[in-house]
Motif scaffolding. Structure first.
Motif, PDB file in Angstrom:
ATOM      1  N   ALA A 137       0.829  -1.211   0.000  1.00 15.88           N
ATOM      2  CA  ALA A 137       0.000   0.000   0.000  1.00 15.88           C
ATOM      3  C   ALA A 137       0.861   1.258   0.000  1.00 15.88           C
ATOM      4  CB  ALA A 137      -0.949  -0.009   1.198  1.00 15.88           C
ATOM      5  N   GLN A 138       1.932   1.269   0.784  1.00 13.24           N
ATOM      6  CA  GLN A 138       2.827   2.428   0.827  1.00 13.24           C
ATOM      7  C   GLN A 138       3.495   2.644  -0.525  1.00 13.24           C
ATOM      8  OE1 GLN A 138       5.507   1.440   3.991  1.00 13.24           O
ATOM      9  NE2 GLN A 138       4.135   2.191   5.587  1.00 13.24           N
ATOM     10  N   GLU A 139       3.917   1.553  -1.154  1.00 17.02           N
ATOM     11  CA  GLU A 139       4.612   1.648  -2.442  1.00 17.02           C
ATOM     12  C   GLU A 139       3.675   2.019  -3.580  1.00 17.02           C
ATOM     13  OE1 GLU A 139       7.908   1.602  -3.099  1.00 17.02           O
ATOM     14  OE2 GLU A 139       8.100   1.584  -0.923  1.00 17.02           O
ATOM     15  N   LEU A 140       2.400   1.708  -3.457  1.00 14.15           N
ATOM     16  CA  LEU A 140       1.435   1.975  -4.526  1.00 14.15           C
ATOM     17  C   LEU A 140       1.107   3.461  -4.666  1.00 14.15           C
ATOM     18  CD1 LEU A 140      -0.356   0.668  -6.691  1.00 14.15           C
ATOM     19  CD2 LEU A 140      -2.125   0.451  -4.946  1.00 14.15           C
ATOM     20  N   ALA A 141       1.127   4.184  -3.564  1.00 13.34           N
ATOM     21  CA  ALA A 141       0.823   5.616  -3.614  1.00 13.34           C
ATOM     22  C   ALA A 141       1.838   6.337  -4.488  1.00 13.34           C
ATOM     23  CB  ALA A 141       0.817   6.195  -2.205  1.00 13.34           C
ATOM     24  N   GLY A 142       1.339   7.230  -5.339  1.00 11.28           N
ATOM     25  CA  GLY A 142       2.235   7.993  -6.197  1.00 11.28           C
ATOM     26  C   GLY A 142       1.669   8.138  -7.592  1.00 11.28           C
ATOM     27  N   THR A 143       2.520   8.560  -8.505  1.00  8.41           N
ATOM     28  CA  THR A 143       2.120   8.787  -9.892  1.00  8.41           C
ATOM     29  C   THR A 143       2.654   7.673 -10.770  1.00  8.41           C
ATOM     30  OG1 THR A 143       2.148  11.168  -9.505  1.00  8.41           O
ATOM     31  CG2 THR A 143       2.187  10.435 -11.801  1.00  8.41           C
ATOM     32  N   TRP A 144       1.768   7.120 -11.596  1.00  7.48           N
ATOM     33  CA  TRP A 144       2.074   5.979 -12.466  1.00  7.48           C
ATOM     34  C   TRP A 144       1.682   6.323 -13.895  1.00  7.48           C
ATOM     35  CZ3 TRP A 144       4.409   1.738 -10.341  1.00  7.48           C
ATOM     36  CH2 TRP A 144       4.428   1.685  -8.940  1.00  7.48           C
ATOM     37  N   SER A 145       2.520   5.952 -14.841  1.00 10.37           N
ATOM     38  CA  SER A 145       2.275   6.287 -16.230  1.00 10.37           C
ATOM     39  C   SER A 145       2.325   5.033 -17.103  1.00 10.37           C
ATOM     40  CB  SER A 145       3.326   7.287 -16.713  1.00 10.37           C
ATOM     41  OG  SER A 145       3.112   7.619 -18.064  1.00 10.37           O
ATOM     42  N   ARG A 146       1.357   4.934 -17.987  1.00  9.92           N
ATOM     43  CA  ARG A 146       1.316   3.854 -18.982  1.00  9.92           C
ATOM     44  C   ARG A 146       1.414   4.503 -20.355  1.00  9.92           C
ATOM     45  NH1 ARG A 146      -3.467   0.969 -21.556  1.00  9.92           N
ATOM     46  NH2 ARG A 146      -2.522  -0.889 -22.477  1.00  9.92           N
ATOM     47  N   ILE A 147       2.516   4.236 -21.053  1.00  3.08           N
ATOM     48  CA  ILE A 147       2.711   4.748 -22.395  1.00  3.08           C
ATOM     49  C   ILE A 147       2.241   3.653 -23.343  1.00  3.08           C
ATOM     50  CG2 ILE A 147       4.353   5.668 -24.075  1.00  3.08           C
ATOM     51  CD1 ILE A 147       3.989   7.383 -21.500  1.00  3.08           C
ATOM     52  N   ILE A 148       1.188   3.929 -24.097  1.00  8.80           N
ATOM     53  CA  ILE A 148       0.605   2.935 -24.991  1.00  8.80           C
ATOM     54  C   ILE A 148       1.307   2.997 -26.348  1.00  8.80           C
ATOM     55  CG2 ILE A 148      -1.559   2.184 -26.068  1.00  8.80           C
ATOM     56  CD1 ILE A 148      -2.753   3.904 -23.533  1.00  8.80           C
ATOM     57  N   ALA A 149       1.542   4.177 -26.840  1.00  9.30           N
ATOM     58  CA  ALA A 149       2.249   4.447 -28.086  1.00  9.30           C
ATOM     59  C   ALA A 149       2.743   5.886 -27.982  1.00  9.30           C
ATOM     60  CB  ALA A 149       1.305   4.272 -29.273  1.00  9.30           C
ATOM     61  N   PRO A 150       3.667   6.296 -28.834  1.00  9.17           N
ATOM     62  CA  PRO A 150       4.106   7.693 -28.775  1.00  9.17           C
ATOM     63  C   PRO A 150       2.905   8.642 -28.862  1.00  9.17           C
ATOM     64  CG  PRO A 150       5.541   6.441 -30.219  1.00  9.17           C
ATOM     65  CD  PRO A 150       4.384   5.531 -29.855  1.00  9.17           C
TER      66      PRO A 150
END
Length: 141
Positions: A32-45
């Motif tokens: 749970a502590q590690e999950l907090a934050g900003t996450w990005s999924r790049i699908i294509a340029p």
């Protein structure tokens, strides 16, 4: 040859130090502590999904943005839950796009900075259908 041995010893110590400082992602509290934050999924340029997650106990909330290479872009509303199963903690996250489609992600932290699982959409529109592999990488903690 002595320099080579010194290099091997230094690399071994560095590797063992890195391993000893790793986080225990099987522990639901650490997860749970590690999950907090900003996450990005790049699908294509030019095409991405960015989630800013907040975690309280096992509840996930947040906001985000989405962008299509030549398509729509906008904001996201994020909700979800952390569940502990036989293979450790995993997440179920729903992200509602401001233009209507609802995305879903089910997966787990495979490393402190990698969230891996499946992504699919259940609302009408482009990209709906079967789950596809999806990886989110941490961009901020």
């Amino acid at each position: 040859m002595n320099n080579f041995r010194l290099l091997v010893v230094a690399l071994t110590l560095a590797a063992s130090t890195a391993c000893s400082n790793s986080v225990d992602l099987a522990d639901p509290n650490v997860f749970a502590q590690e999950l907090a934050g900003t996450w990005s999924r790049i699908i294509a340029p030019g095409s991405s999904t960015v989630l800013q997650l907040t975690v309280h106990d096992s509840t996930i909330t947040g906001t985000g943005t989405f962008a299509g290479e030549a398509g729509p872009s906008g904001t996201l509303s994020v909700t979800g839950k952390i569940t502990t199963g036989d293979f450790g903690p995993f997440v179920n996250i729903d992200f509602t796009q401001s233009n209507g489609p609802i995305g879903h992600f089910t997966g787990s932290l495979t490393a402190a900075n990698t969230l891996y699982g499946s992504v699919w959409y259940t609302s009408t529109g482009f990209g709906t259908g079967d789950p596809v592999p999806g990886t989110f990488l941490r961009t901020a903690h």
